[in-house]
Scaffold this motif. Structure first.
Motif, PDB file in Angstrom:
ATOM      1  N   VAL A   9       0.763   6.730  -6.937  1.00 43.26           N
ATOM      2  CA  VAL A   9      -0.484   7.419  -7.236  1.00 43.26           C
ATOM      3  C   VAL A   9      -0.425   8.911  -6.901  1.00 43.26           C
ATOM      4  CG1 VAL A   9      -2.935   7.523  -6.621  1.00 43.26           C
ATOM      5  CG2 VAL A   9      -1.844   5.322  -6.955  1.00 43.26           C
ATOM      6  N   GLU A  10       0.364   9.278  -5.903  1.00 45.23           N
ATOM      7  CA  GLU A  10       0.419  10.686  -5.498  1.00 45.23           C
ATOM      8  C   GLU A  10       0.919  11.553  -6.648  1.00 45.23           C
ATOM      9  OE1 GLU A  10       2.949  10.734  -2.048  1.00 45.23           O
ATOM     10  OE2 GLU A  10       1.261  10.439  -0.700  1.00 45.23           O
ATOM     11  N   LYS A  59       0.803   4.051  -2.933  1.00 43.73           N
ATOM     12  CA  LYS A  59       0.564   5.460  -2.612  1.00 43.73           C
ATOM     13  C   LYS A  59       1.617   6.348  -3.272  1.00 43.73           C
ATOM     14  CE  LYS A  59      -0.206   8.604   1.218  1.00 43.73           C
ATOM     15  NZ  LYS A  59      -0.260   8.802   2.649  1.00 43.73           N
ATOM     16  N   LYS A  60       2.867   5.903  -3.268  1.00 42.70           N
ATOM     17  CA  LYS A  60       3.944   6.673  -3.914  1.00 42.70           C
ATOM     18  C   LYS A  60       3.686   6.817  -5.407  1.00 42.70           C
ATOM     19  CE  LYS A  60       7.609   4.716  -1.300  1.00 42.70           C
ATOM     20  NZ  LYS A  60       8.926   4.111  -1.352  1.00 42.70           N
ATOM     21  N   LEU A  66       0.823  -1.212   0.000  1.00 43.10           N
ATOM     22  CA  LEU A  66       0.000   0.000   0.000  1.00 43.10           C
ATOM     23  C   LEU A  66       0.857   1.262   0.000  1.00 43.10           C
ATOM     24  CD1 LEU A  66      -2.855  -1.021   2.452  1.00 43.10           C
ATOM     25  CD2 LEU A  66      -3.015  -0.706  -0.022  1.00 43.10           C
ATOM     26  N   LYS A  67       1.959   1.248   0.731  1.00 40.40           N
ATOM     27  CA  LYS A  67       2.863   2.408   0.739  1.00 40.40           C
ATOM     28  C   LYS A  67       3.444   2.630  -0.656  1.00 40.40           C
ATOM     29  CE  LYS A  67       4.184   2.152   5.572  1.00 40.40           C
ATOM     30  NZ  LYS A  67       5.201   1.779   6.535  1.00 40.40           N
TER      31      LYS A  67
END
Length: 83
Positions: free
Chosen positions: A77-78, A74-75, A70-71
């Protein structure tokens, strides 16, 4: 919470081919060792289970893998800031 499987010192030179690698277990990443621990527990293979000194529960190992994934997502997608 970080939980990690630990290979017995006597098995660090053992080669187990998985995750597209044939490196000895002592040269594998902790991520690979945790993947092998999951495989060992799911298969109930005594030869794989015997490689480990410490073996966290499969639920803890899978939760940690999910958190790491998930981390990473997130990287990706941000949105990147533009200056």
């Amino acid at each position: 919470m970080v939980v990690n499987a630990k290979i017995k010192d006597a098995n660090k030179k053992t080669v187990v081919g998985f995750a597209n690698s044939g490196l000895p277990l002592g040269e594998r990443s902790q991520e690979d060792i945790n993947k092998l621990a999951i495989m060992a527990q799911e298969s109930k293979s005594s030869s794989l289970l015997e490689l480990f000194e410490e073996l966290p529960s499969i639920e803890d190992l899978k939760a940690q893998k999910t958190d790491a994934d998930l981390k990473e997502i997130k990287k990706l997608v941000e949105p990147k800031s533009t200056k």
